[in-house]
Design a protein around this motif. Sequence first.
Motif, PDB file in Angstrom:
ATOM      1  N   ALA A  55       0.831  -1.192   0.000  1.00  0.00           N
ATOM      2  CA  ALA A  55       0.000   0.000   0.000  1.00  0.00           C
ATOM      3  C   ALA A  55       0.870   1.248   0.000  1.00  0.00           C
ATOM      4  CB  ALA A  55      -0.900  -0.007   1.219  1.00  0.00           C
ATOM      5  N   PRO A  56       0.484   2.249  -0.795  1.00  0.00           N
ATOM      6  CA  PRO A  56       1.251   3.496  -0.783  1.00  0.00           C
ATOM      7  C   PRO A  56       1.048   4.248   0.533  1.00  0.00           C
ATOM      8  CG  PRO A  56      -0.697   3.709  -2.168  1.00  0.00           C
ATOM      9  CD  PRO A  56      -0.618   2.270  -1.728  1.00  0.00           C
ATOM     10  N   ILE A  57       1.922   5.209   0.770  1.00  0.00           N
ATOM     11  CA  ILE A  57       1.840   6.041   1.966  1.00  0.00           C
ATOM     12  C   ILE A  57       0.567   6.891   1.896  1.00  0.00           C
ATOM     13  CG2 ILE A  57       2.947   7.968   3.170  1.00  0.00           C
ATOM     14  CD1 ILE A  57       5.639   6.810   2.234  1.00  0.00           C
ATOM     15  N   VAL A  58      -0.124   7.026   3.020  1.00  0.00           N
ATOM     16  CA  VAL A  58      -1.347   7.829   3.082  1.00  0.00           C
ATOM     17  C   VAL A  58      -0.950   9.296   3.252  1.00  0.00           C
ATOM     18  CG1 VAL A  58      -3.496   8.255   4.333  1.00  0.00           C
ATOM     19  CG2 VAL A  58      -2.639   5.915   4.093  1.00  0.00           C
ATOM     20  N   ALA A  59      -1.372  10.133   2.318  1.00  0.00           N
ATOM     21  CA  ALA A  59      -1.078  11.566   2.379  1.00  0.00           C
ATOM     22  C   ALA A  59      -2.032  12.231   3.364  1.00  0.00           C
ATOM     23  CB  ALA A  59      -1.219  12.191   1.001  1.00  0.00           C
ATOM     24  N   MET A  60      -1.476  12.902   4.368  1.00  0.00           N
ATOM     25  CA  MET A  60      -2.281  13.589   5.381  1.00  0.00           C
ATOM     26  C   MET A  60      -1.620  14.914   5.713  1.00  0.00           C
ATOM     27  SD  MET A  60      -3.263  10.349   7.861  1.00  0.00           S
ATOM     28  CE  MET A  60      -4.493  11.246   8.822  1.00  0.00           C
ATOM     29  N   GLN A  61      -2.371  15.795   6.327  1.00  0.00           N
ATOM     30  CA  GLN A  61      -1.854  17.073   6.811  1.00  0.00           C
ATOM     31  C   GLN A  61      -1.761  17.013   8.328  1.00  0.00           C
ATOM     32  OE1 GLN A  61      -0.844  19.790   4.972  1.00  0.00           O
ATOM     33  NE2 GLN A  61      -1.073  18.378   3.254  1.00  0.00           N
ATOM     34  N   PRO A  62      -0.680  17.510   8.929  1.00  0.00           N
ATOM     35  CA  PRO A  62      -0.598  17.514  10.391  1.00  0.00           C
ATOM     36  C   PRO A  62      -1.564  18.539  10.982  1.00  0.00           C
ATOM     37  CG  PRO A  62       1.281  18.657   9.459  1.00  0.00           C
ATOM     38  CD  PRO A  62       0.504  18.074   8.291  1.00  0.00           C
ATOM     39  N   ILE A  85      -9.760   4.495   8.338  1.00  0.00           N
ATOM     40  CA  ILE A  85      -9.706   5.188   9.626  1.00  0.00           C
ATOM     41  C   ILE A  85      -8.531   6.150   9.574  1.00  0.00           C
ATOM     42  CG2 ILE A  85      -9.445   4.924  12.126  1.00  0.00           C
ATOM     43  CD1 ILE A  85     -10.223   1.896  11.602  1.00  0.00           C
ATOM     44  N   LEU A  86      -8.794   7.423   9.873  1.00  0.00           N
ATOM     45  CA  LEU A  86      -7.747   8.439   9.879  1.00  0.00           C
ATOM     46  C   LEU A  86      -7.691   9.077  11.264  1.00  0.00           C
ATOM     47  CD1 LEU A  86      -8.568  10.197   6.491  1.00  0.00           C
ATOM     48  CD2 LEU A  86      -6.860   8.416   6.915  1.00  0.00           C
ATOM     49  N   LEU A  87      -6.492   9.276  11.789  1.00  0.00           N
ATOM     50  CA  LEU A  87      -6.298   9.862  13.108  1.00  0.00           C
ATOM     51  C   LEU A  87      -5.368  11.058  13.001  1.00  0.00           C
ATOM     52  CD1 LEU A  87      -5.589   8.160  16.461  1.00  0.00           C
ATOM     53  CD2 LEU A  87      -3.878   9.736  15.555  1.00  0.00           C
ATOM     54  N   HIS A  88      -5.737  12.142  13.691  1.00  0.00           N
ATOM     55  CA  HIS A  88      -4.892  13.328  13.825  1.00  0.00           C
ATOM     56  C   HIS A  88      -4.785  13.658  15.303  1.00  0.00           C
ATOM     57  CE1 HIS A  88      -6.201  14.029   9.635  1.00  0.00           C
ATOM     58  NE2 HIS A  88      -5.029  14.632   9.515  1.00  0.00           N
ATOM     59  N   CYS A  89      -3.589  13.825  15.796  1.00  0.00           N
ATOM     60  CA  CYS A  89      -3.381  14.310  17.154  1.00  0.00           C
ATOM     61  C   CYS A  89      -2.939  15.760  17.057  1.00  0.00           C
ATOM     62  CB  CYS A  89      -2.308  13.498  17.887  1.00  0.00           C
ATOM     63  SG  CYS A  89      -2.094  13.991  19.618  1.00  0.00           S
ATOM     64  N   GLY A  90      -3.449  16.593  17.982  1.00  0.00           N
ATOM     65  CA  GLY A  90      -3.084  17.998  17.993  1.00  0.00           C
ATOM     66  C   GLY A  90      -4.126  18.905  17.367  1.00  0.00           C
ATOM     67  N   VAL A  91      -5.359  18.378  17.194  1.00  0.00           N
ATOM     68  CA  VAL A  91      -6.436  19.231  16.683  1.00  0.00           C
ATOM     69  C   VAL A  91      -6.893  20.169  17.797  1.00  0.00           C
ATOM     70  CG1 VAL A  91      -7.195  17.519  14.981  1.00  0.00           C
ATOM     71  CG2 VAL A  91      -8.278  17.571  17.237  1.00  0.00           C
ATOM     72  N   ALA A  92      -7.679  21.170  17.445  1.00  0.00           N
ATOM     73  CA  ALA A  92      -8.174  22.140  18.422  1.00  0.00           C
ATOM     74  C   ALA A  92      -8.941  21.421  19.535  1.00  0.00           C
ATOM     75  CB  ALA A  92      -9.077  23.153  17.734  1.00  0.00           C
ATOM     76  N   VAL A  93      -8.661  21.807  20.757  1.00  0.00           N
ATOM     77  CA  VAL A  93      -9.351  21.225  21.917  1.00  0.00           C
ATOM     78  C   VAL A  93     -10.779  21.765  21.924  1.00  0.00           C
ATOM     79  CG1 VAL A  93      -9.393  21.104  24.430  1.00  0.00           C
ATOM     80  CG2 VAL A  93      -7.204  21.016  23.216  1.00  0.00           C
ATOM     81  N   PRO A  94     -11.774  20.871  21.871  1.00  0.00           N
ATOM     82  CA  PRO A  94     -13.162  21.355  21.820  1.00  0.00           C
ATOM     83  C   PRO A  94     -13.625  21.908  23.163  1.00  0.00           C
ATOM     84  CG  PRO A  94     -13.121  18.960  21.887  1.00  0.00           C
ATOM     85  CD  PRO A  94     -11.700  19.414  21.795  1.00  0.00           C
ATOM     86  N   GLY A  95     -14.454  22.915  23.075  1.00  0.00           N
ATOM     87  CA  GLY A  95     -15.086  23.467  24.263  1.00  0.00           C
ATOM     88  C   GLY A  95     -16.440  22.799  24.477  1.00  0.00           C
ATOM     89  N   PRO A  96     -17.240  23.357  25.357  1.00  0.00           N
ATOM     90  CA  PRO A  96     -18.574  22.794  25.580  1.00  0.00           C
ATOM     91  C   PRO A  96     -19.349  22.707  24.270  1.00  0.00           C
ATOM     92  CG  PRO A  96     -18.058  24.426  27.245  1.00  0.00           C
ATOM     93  CD  PRO A  96     -16.967  24.501  26.208  1.00  0.00           C
ATOM     94  N   THR A  97     -20.122  21.653  24.129  1.00  0.00           N
ATOM     95  CA  THR A  97     -20.851  21.403  22.890  1.00  0.00           C
ATOM     96  C   THR A  97     -22.181  20.729  23.186  1.00  0.00           C
ATOM     97  OG1 THR A  97     -20.745  20.297  20.742  1.00  0.00           O
ATOM     98  CG2 THR A  97     -19.669  19.183  22.575  1.00  0.00           C
ATOM     99  N   THR A  98     -23.080  20.835  22.252  1.00  0.00           N
ATOM    100  CA  THR A  98     -24.352  20.123  22.355  1.00  0.00           C
ATOM    101  C   THR A  98     -24.292  18.784  21.625  1.00  0.00           C
ATOM    102  OG1 THR A  98     -25.192  21.279  20.412  1.00  0.00           O
ATOM    103  CG2 THR A  98     -25.708  22.237  22.577  1.00  0.00           C
ATOM    104  N   LEU A  99     -23.154  18.492  20.968  1.00  0.00           N
ATOM    105  CA  LEU A  99     -23.001  17.203  20.299  1.00  0.00           C
ATOM    106  C   LEU A  99     -22.952  16.085  21.340  1.00  0.00           C
ATOM    107  CD1 LEU A  99     -20.335  18.058  17.571  1.00  0.00           C
ATOM    108  CD2 LEU A  99     -22.773  17.639  17.226  1.00  0.00           C
TER     109      LEU A  99
END
Length: 167
Positions: free
Chosen positions: A26-33, A75-89
């Motif tokens: 399988a080729p390398i999966v292109a992702m953005q940090p 399945i794609l995983l990113h660490c370091g995304v914006a920390v969510p605040g309170p939500t209704t989700l």
Amino acid sequence: MSKNRLLTAALATAAAAAALLLTGCAPIVAMQPAADANNAKCAEVTVRLPDVVADLPERQTDAQATGAWGDPAEILLHCGVAVPGPTTLQCQTVNGVDWIIDDSQKPQYRFTTYGRTPAVELVMDSNKVASSTVLADLGPAVSVLPITGKCTGASDLPEPAPIPTDG
């Protein structure tokens, strides 16, 4: 063919086979940090990512603090995304890790850790993988992140004080 040519051809074939085994088919999966991908805590998550998630093999990615599983990547995983605040989700706890569930793009789901810094985001297609299995498989890696809050709901709120009546 001379012995030297046979030996050279055999060595070249063996080297090519070894390279194929090392890199996989399988080729390398292109992702953005993510914005905070260089956070040291993301490195702690990344080194703990499992080789298999929901029976899908891990794939190599080209971005820091990312992970991918399946061919094609399901399945794609990113660490370091914006920390969510309170939500209704909806917020769900799986093996001690709280996840916010965004199903606005069904069948694609986005899960973001809640109450952990830095935050981790998962994206997956619910028609192809079971989210409960994915969250359980990735829980041990994500659980190394410090807890800064917990999922809460209406049942977690304090009872309102009784309103006095004139009488």
